[in-house]
Design an enzyme around this catalytic site. Structure first.
Site, PDB file in Angstrom:
ATOM      1  N   SER A 145     -49.603 -67.616  37.047  1.00 17.38           N
ATOM      2  CA  SER A 145     -50.867 -68.151  37.542  1.00 17.38           C
ATOM      3  C   SER A 145     -51.971 -68.025  36.482  1.00 17.38           C
ATOM      4  O   SER A 145     -51.822 -68.537  35.373  1.00 17.38           O
ATOM      5  CB  SER A 145     -51.243 -67.443  38.843  1.00 17.38           C
TER       6      SER A 145
ATOM      7  N   HIS B 220     -45.928 -70.506  45.330  1.00 13.06           N
ATOM      8  CA  HIS B 220     -46.662 -70.080  44.136  1.00 13.06           C
ATOM      9  C   HIS B 220     -46.131 -68.782  43.528  1.00 13.06           C
ATOM     10  O   HIS B 220     -46.242 -68.578  42.321  1.00 13.06           O
ATOM     11  CB  HIS B 220     -48.148 -69.912  44.488  1.00 13.06           C
TER      12      HIS B 220
END
Length: 274
Positions: A100, A252
């Protein structure tokens, strides 16, 4: 695993060391994402530690690292800290693995220091985000705002947050929730977040990304709601030497959701000829 604390660039950093040096193999340095810590790599590391030496660090403001009130919480400064960490650890050949926001930091560091960093692995890396909105930056200076933000997070439905980042809800258990939520009980965590909101300068432009010459592996979850696959495709188009792999039925948190598959792809990538 061994745990350490070390002062890097004037701030105390918590980091973990896994495995031992392997002949002709690079050292892996793992950098977590926003609102996260080394905890996010706990299921990925076991698949790699027997073949590689691994360092995982908590960025300033997160996990067990210092919540400094003098550190500049910009992506560029985070990248400089990662480079200084590699230098301090006397690592001659590093591969950065970033998740991320950590992926964006790793790309920034790779651009700055091609001498130290041979390859980069981006796990659902953030990209093409602009600077934090001016209204949010101004609000960060309101007296006692950190206490209000802490209360806001405490009232938030933790399960709903996890469902937004994890595709397979069966993975969510009490130990996982506790691991992510524990650092968020410290008021100094929120003070650091406010400084990050002020200092975060926005991600690198396409023109900067195109200057990164190291091989880059982009791994993505098809169902990622936080950083959609379109960002991965755009990074793949801008990076001169990259490949993109997309996992089905994955959100994610790639290190949590697909640790074995992620480790296999990382291992194959690291053993390709540069």
């Amino acid at each position: 695993m061994t745990e350490y604390t070390k002062c890097i660039n004037g701030v105390k950093i918590y980091y973990e060391k896994h495995g031992s040096p392997q002949q002709n193999q690079p050292v892996l340095v793992m950098v977590h994402g926003y609102l996260s810590s080394t905890f996010s790599f706990r299921t990925l590391i076991p698949y790699l530690k027997d073949k590689y030496q691994i360092y995982a660090l908590d960025l300033p403001g997160f996990g067990q690292s210092e919540k400094s009130m003098t550190f500049v919480y910009s992506l560029e400064n985070y990248a400089k800290l990662v480079i200084a960490f590699i230098d301090t650890m006397n690592i001659k050949k590093a591969v950065l693995i970033g998740h991320s926001m950590g992926g964006q930091i790793c790309l920034n560091a790779a651009k700055k220091s091609p001498r130290l960093i041979s390859k980069v692995v981006c796990l659902s890396a953030s990209g093409y985000m602009g600077k934090v909105k001016r209204t949010i930056r101004f609000a960060s200076y309101i007296p006692f705002i950190s206490y209000y933000i802490k209360r806001y997070f405490e009232k938030k439905d933790a399960m709903k947050v996890f469902l937004d980042v994890v595709h397979n809800r069966d993975l969510i258990d009490e130990s996982m929730k506790e691991g992510y939520l524990k650092p968020m009980r410290d008021i100094n965590f929120y003070r650091s977040l406010l400084r990050l909101a002020r200092h975060r300068e926005g991600d690198m432009y396409s023109s900067e990304i195109k200057q990164i010459r190291q091989p880059v592996l982009l791994l993505w979850g098809k169902e990622d709601k936080v950083v959609p696959v379109s960002i991965g495709k755009r990074l793949n188009a801008d990076l001169p030497a990259s490949e993109l792999r997309i996992y089905e039925n994955t959100g994610h948190l790639l290190p949590e959701e697909k640790p074995e598959e992620t480790a296999k792809d990382i291992d194959a990538f690291l053993n390709q000829r540069i």
